[in-house]
Design an enzyme around this catalytic site. Structure first.
Site, PDB file in Angstrom:
ATOM      1  N   ARG A  48      17.223  46.650 133.024  1.00  0.00           N
ATOM      2  CA  ARG A  48      15.864  47.095 133.356  1.00  0.00           C
ATOM      3  C   ARG A  48      15.942  48.420 134.098  1.00  0.00           C
ATOM      4  NH1 ARG A  48      12.418  46.634 137.763  1.00  0.00           N
ATOM      5  NH2 ARG A  48      10.199  46.465 137.274  1.00  0.00           N
ATOM      6  N   SER A 119       6.603  37.926 129.787  1.00  0.00           N
ATOM      7  CA  SER A 119       6.078  37.591 131.122  1.00  0.00           C
ATOM      8  C   SER A 119       4.697  36.980 130.976  1.00  0.00           C
ATOM      9  CB  SER A 119       5.924  38.863 131.967  1.00  0.00           C
ATOM     10  OG  SER A 119       7.070  39.638 131.921  1.00  0.00           O
ATOM     11  N   LYS A 148       9.221  45.487 142.397  1.00  0.00           N
ATOM     12  CA  LYS A 148       8.232  45.811 141.355  1.00  0.00           C
ATOM     13  C   LYS A 148       6.920  46.174 142.038  1.00  0.00           C
ATOM     14  CE  LYS A 148       5.922  43.799 137.316  1.00  0.00           C
ATOM     15  NZ  LYS A 148       5.818  45.089 136.615  1.00  0.00           N
TER      16      LYS A 148
HETATM   17  N1  LIG Z   1      11.183  42.141 133.484  1.00  0.00           N
HETATM   18  C1  LIG Z   1      10.877  40.821 133.567  1.00  0.00           C
HETATM   19  N2  LIG Z   1      11.825  39.896 133.234  1.00  0.00           N
HETATM   20  C2  LIG Z   1      11.497  38.582 133.324  1.00  0.00           C
HETATM   21  C3  LIG Z   1      12.533  37.544 132.940  1.00  0.00           C
HETATM   22  F1  LIG Z   1      11.926  36.495 132.357  1.00  0.00           F
HETATM   23  F2  LIG Z   1      13.402  38.074 132.082  1.00  0.00           F
HETATM   24  F3  LIG Z   1      13.167  37.130 134.027  1.00  0.00           F
HETATM   25  N3  LIG Z   1      10.293  38.139 133.723  1.00  0.00           N
HETATM   26  C4  LIG Z   1       9.332  39.040 134.072  1.00  0.00           C
HETATM   27  C5  LIG Z   1       9.609  40.401 134.002  1.00  0.00           C
HETATM   28  C6  LIG Z   1       8.522  41.408 134.349  1.00  0.00           C
HETATM   29  O1  LIG Z   1       8.166  42.029 133.146  1.00  0.00           O
HETATM   30  P1  LIG Z   1       6.912  43.021 133.154  1.00  0.00           P
HETATM   31  O2  LIG Z   1       5.724  42.293 133.649  1.00  0.00           O
HETATM   32  O3  LIG Z   1       6.816  43.680 131.832  1.00  0.00           O
HETATM   33  O4  LIG Z   1       7.290  44.100 134.234  1.00  0.00           O
HETATM   34  P2  LIG Z   1       8.571  45.082 134.207  1.00  0.00           P
HETATM   35  O5  LIG Z   1       8.638  45.656 132.815  1.00  0.00           O
HETATM   36  O6  LIG Z   1       8.237  46.091 135.278  1.00  0.00           O
HETATM   37  O7  LIG Z   1       9.771  44.243 134.524  1.00  0.00           O
END
Ligand SMILES: Nc1nc(C(F)(F)F)ncc1COP(=O)(O)OP(=O)(O)O
Ligand SMILES: [Mg+2]
Length: 224
Positions: A48, A119, A148
Site C-alpha cells: 500500500r 473494504s 489513514k
Molecule cells: N487497504 C485496505 N486493506 C484492507 C484489508 F482488508 F486488506 F485489510 N482493508 C481496508 C483497507 C482500506 O481500503 P480503502 O478504504 O480503499 O483505503 P486505502 O486505499 O487508503 O487503504
C-alpha cells in the site's frame, strides 16, 4: 492453465495475520521490514504505497517487484492496494479496493481469478461487495488509526458481529488501530484475521511483533 477463485477456507487461513505496508510507513528499508515480518509469521502481505512520501511511477513499480519477490520466496501471496494497473503489470496475486476506488465488478472483470479484497463499512456495502465478486472483506476501522487520514469513524466490532449474525460467512479481516493488546477482541467478534500497518512496520523488531500478534490470536481463532 485453468484457474479458479481461491476457496474460502484457504483464504481464511491467509487472512490470519495480514501485514499492510508502503515505504511511507517505516523509516527502515521496507524490504528489511517485510523480510522480518515474514520471519515472524505473517500470512499475507498488501503493498500500500500511498499518501505523504509514497513512491510513484517506476520507483513504485520497482519496490513492488522487489517486495513481491520476497513474498514469493516464502510462498506468501502479494496483494496490491488500489493500483489495478500495477497489480496486472507485475502479475500480483490479488488486489484490494475500497468504496472510493475502481468499481468492484469492473475490477473482477479485469483481474480474472486473482484474489479480490473489498473494504466495507455497512451491511449494504458488504452485500454489494459479495454480489460484485469480492473474495474477502476488510471491515473497519475497528479502532482509531494513525495511518489513514481519511478513515471513517471507528466502529468497534459492531459490523463484524452484525455480518456474522446474518449468517454471512465470507472471509473477513478486521482493520484499523489493531495491536497485540486488542487483537483478540477483533477475532472474538467473528473476524478470520487481523490486518495492520504500524504495529509491525513501526515496531523495534517487526519479527518479534509479528510473532507476538500471532500468539495473541491463535487461541481466539481456535474458539471461533
Ligand atoms: N487497504 C485496505 N486493506 C484492507 C484489508 F482488508 F486488506 F485489510 N482493508 C481496508 C483497507 C482500506 O481500503 P480503502 O478504504 O480503499 O483505503 P486505502 O486505499 O487508503 O487503504
Ligand atoms: Mg483504496
Amino acid at each position: 492453465m485453468l484457474e479458479m477463485r481461491i476457496p474460502s477456507h484457504q483464504l481464511r487461513d491467509l487472512l490470519k495475520l495480514y501485514f499492510i505496508m508502503g515505504s511511507q510507513n517505516t523509516d527502515k528499508d521496507p524490504r528489511f521490514v517485510l523480510e522480518e515480518a515474514i520471519q515472524g509469521g505473517i500470512t499475507l502481505f498488501q503493498f500500500r504505497e500511498k499518501g505523504e512520501g509514497a513512491k510513484t511511477g517506476g520507483e513504485k513499480e520497482e519496490l513492488a517487484r522487489s517486495l513481491m519477490q520476497l513474498c514469493r520466496n516464502h510462498g506468501i501471496p502479494f496483494i496490491v492496494n488500489d493500483d489495478i494497473d500495477l497489480a496486472i503489470a507485475i502479475d500480483a496475486d490479488g488486489v484490494h479496493v475500497g468504496q472510493d476506488d475502481e468499481d468492484v465488478a469492473a475490477v473482477r472483470e479485469r483481474i480474472g481469478d486473482k484474489i479480490l479484497g473489498v473494504s466495507a463499512h455497512t451491511l449494504k456495502e458488504v452485500e454489494e461487495a459479495i454480489e460484485d465478486g469480492a473474495d474477502y472483506l476488510g471491515i473497519g476501522p475497528i479502532f482509531p488509526t494513525g495511518t489513514k487520514p481519511d478513515a471513517k469513524k471507528p466502529q468497534g466490532d459492531t459490523l463484524i458481529r452484525a455480518v456474522r449474525k446474518e449468517k454471512i460467512d465470507i472471509p473477513i479481516v478486521g482493520i484499523g488501530g489493531i495491536t497485540a493488546e486488542n487483537a483478540s477482541f477483533v477475532i472474538q467478534s467473528g473476524a478470520d484475521g487481523i490486518s495492520l500497518i504500524s504495529a509491525i512496520s513501526q515496531a523495534a523488531s517487526p519479527k518479534e511483533s509479528s510473532k507476538q500478534l500471532l500468539e495473541r490470536i491463535m487461541v481466539p481463532l481456535a474458539q471461533n
